[in-house]
Design a protein around this motif. Structure first.
Motif, PDB file in Angstrom:
ATOM      1  N   VAL A   1      -1.557  -1.890  -2.903  1.00 36.01           N
ATOM      2  CA  VAL A   1      -0.890  -2.035  -4.197  1.00 36.01           C
ATOM      3  C   VAL A   1      -1.897  -2.538  -5.229  1.00 36.01           C
ATOM      4  O   VAL A   1      -3.005  -2.940  -4.893  1.00 36.01           O
TER       5      VAL A   1
ATOM      6  N   LEU B   1      13.200  -3.683  -2.229  1.00 36.39           N
ATOM      7  CA  LEU B   1      12.737  -2.315  -1.964  1.00 36.39           C
ATOM      8  C   LEU B   1      13.827  -1.491  -1.289  1.00 36.39           C
ATOM      9  O   LEU B   1      14.015  -0.304  -1.609  1.00 36.39           O
TER      10      LEU B   1
ATOM     11  N   TRP C   1       4.465   6.295 -10.206  1.00 31.64           N
ATOM     12  CA  TRP C   1       4.283   4.877  -9.963  1.00 31.64           C
ATOM     13  C   TRP C   1       5.614   4.127  -9.908  1.00 31.64           C
ATOM     14  O   TRP C   1       6.626   4.585 -10.437  1.00 31.64           O
ATOM     15  N   LEU C   2       5.559   2.992  -9.226  1.00 28.57           N
ATOM     16  CA  LEU C   2       6.698   2.075  -9.161  1.00 28.57           C
ATOM     17  C   LEU C   2       6.175   0.669  -9.406  1.00 28.57           C
ATOM     18  O   LEU C   2       5.331   0.168  -8.661  1.00 28.57           O
TER      19      LEU C   2
ATOM     20  N   LEU D   1       6.979  -3.171  -9.412  1.00 27.95           N
ATOM     21  CA  LEU D   1       7.938  -4.106  -8.806  1.00 27.95           C
ATOM     22  C   LEU D   1       8.071  -5.403  -9.581  1.00 27.95           C
ATOM     23  O   LEU D   1       8.671  -6.364  -9.092  1.00 27.95           O
TER      24      LEU D   1
ATOM     25  N   LEU E   1       4.869  -3.885   2.131  1.00 24.46           N
ATOM     26  CA  LEU E   1       4.308  -2.973   1.127  1.00 24.46           C
ATOM     27  C   LEU E   1       3.663  -1.761   1.796  1.00 24.46           C
ATOM     28  O   LEU E   1       3.808  -0.626   1.322  1.00 24.46           O
TER      29      LEU E   1
ATOM     30  N   LYS F   1       4.736   2.121   1.223  1.00 22.74           N
ATOM     31  CA  LYS F   1       3.763   3.110   0.769  1.00 22.74           C
ATOM     32  C   LYS F   1       3.588   4.235   1.789  1.00 22.74           C
ATOM     33  O   LYS F   1       3.254   5.364   1.424  1.00 22.74           O
TER      34      LYS F   1
ATOM     35  N   VAL G   1       1.938   1.694  -6.417  1.00 23.07           N
ATOM     36  CA  VAL G   1       2.824   0.528  -6.455  1.00 23.07           C
ATOM     37  C   VAL G   1       2.114  -0.615  -7.178  1.00 23.07           C
ATOM     38  O   VAL G   1       0.971  -0.961  -6.855  1.00 23.07           O
TER      39      VAL G   1
END
Length: 376
Positions: free
Chosen positions: A38, A183, A199-200, A202, A222, A226, A234
């Protein structure tokens, strides 16, 4: 904890950032980035002490802004700049388009209003996972009736062509298991849109630098996410975690009065210099002090403003306090500094950095001109 109350090179009142502790935090974050894949950026809303940017830059990917002014400050880091605000005016967009790499909108309407002006910038939408993790209602973006974020039901049937990412922020000083649950909530409600995104984000609230935080679980969580969505970049944007336990606020006893007990009046103000004490509320730790009755001498600590409720709390001490004694309020660098005011014209704390080699740099002291400059 480092006792800074006896150092005569540190004025009172003063916020003191301890460089070594900041490096410790961002080093851990770099490890999370390296092992999970990330990217982590600094949320300026929680920590915007720009004199520390040179310390942070080698470890994080950039910063995220909640306003035009924060975006301008983020740009001074000379790395990535991300932005989100509940609403943008046209004048905001005119400035932001030359500052940011990513921008997230709070509503479909905001996106439709501004998208034509933002060619070349990666655009996203803030989503509301309708999943609550924050303990304090004041800081819960996913509470029922929240103005922050778009629910999945509102995206049904909407053409999202041009949207490259989703932004989700529902945490507040939470652990890795809250991240895992979030998530899962995102996947449960928004899975149909994830394959088409790049993209995300958080958001913040990932308190990975707190003692006892399960960093291994965070990394595993994570990596697992992914693995399911390898195409997604991320992003995490902690604020508190960057500056967590990186330095105190030094204060001085100015007077002692009595009214149903002893009251020490300090050269700081809860309402002006540590407002979360009254807003959340919470009780800050003081080096060497205890709970009421725990030690021999109890004192209620009050601020030096005219607000009757400008009271921090009652603490106990081994010895009687005397005028001129200094107190060290721990963990005052994240969120506290960014929320200060000049209310009542009370002396504003200075800002300094305790360097890793033990030397102290007084970065800023405030004056009457600073107070006057905020008025007209």
């Amino acid at each position: 904890m480092t006792d800074l109350t006896q150092r005569n090179d540190i004025p009172s009142p003063c916020y003191v950032l301890e460089e070594e502790k900041l490096i410790r935090n961002v080093t851990l974050m770099k490890r999370v980035q390296d092992e999970s894949g990330v990217r982590i950026i600094l949320a300026l809303k929680g920590f915007s002490m720009w004199s520390s940017f040179d310390i942070i830059k080698p470890y994080l990917h950039g910063a995220t802004a909640s306003s035009v002014w924060e975006a301008k400050l983020a740009a001074e880091m000379d790395k990535e700049v991300h932005a989100y605000s509940p609403a943008y005016k046209q004048a905001d967009i005119a400035e932001l388009k030359n500052l940011v790499n990513h921008i997230s909108f709070n509503s479909i309407n905001q996106w439709h209003t501004h998208r034509e002006a933002l060619g070349g910038i990666s655009m996203g939408l803030r989503i509301n996972p309708e999943h609550q993790e924050a303990d304090t209602p004041l800081y819960d973006p996913a509470a029922p009736g929240s103005r922050l974020g778009i629910r999945a039901s509102e995206l049904e049937g909407v053409d999202l062509t041009g949207i490259e990412g989703f932004h989700c922020h529902n945490l507040c000083e939470c652990d890795s298991f809250a991240t895992e649950r979030t998530l899962k909530a995102i996947e449960a409600r928004f899975a149909k849109w994830l394959p088409s995104l790049k993209w995300l984000n958080l958001g913040g609230g990932h308190l990975m630098t707190r003692a006892g935080y399960d960093v291994e679980h965070l990394i595993a969580t994570l990596k697992d996410f992914k693995a399911r969505y390898p195409h997604l970049d991320v992003i995490m944007e902690p604020g508190s975690a960057v500056a967590w336990q990186t330095g105190p606020l030094i204060a001085e006893v100015v007077d002692i009065v009595e009214n149903e007990g002893k009251i020490a009046i300090l050269d700081i103000s809860a309402t002006a210099h540590m407002p979360d004490v009254l807003e959340m509320p919470y009780r800050p730790a003081i080096l060497g002090a205890g709970e009421p009755g725990e030690k021999a001498h109890d004192y209620r600590l009050g601020g030096n403003s005219c607000l009757a409720g400008d009271v921090i709390d009652t603490y106990s001490f081994d010895k009687p306090l005397e005028i001129g004694d200094r107190l060290q309020f721990e963990d005052m660098i994240h969120y506290t500094m960014v929320k200060t005011t000049f209310f009542n014209g009370v002396e504003h704390p200075g800002i300094g950095i305790l360097r890793s080699d033990g030397t102290f740099d007084l970065i800023r002291q405030f004056s009457y001109e600073d107070f006057k400059g905020r008025l007209s």
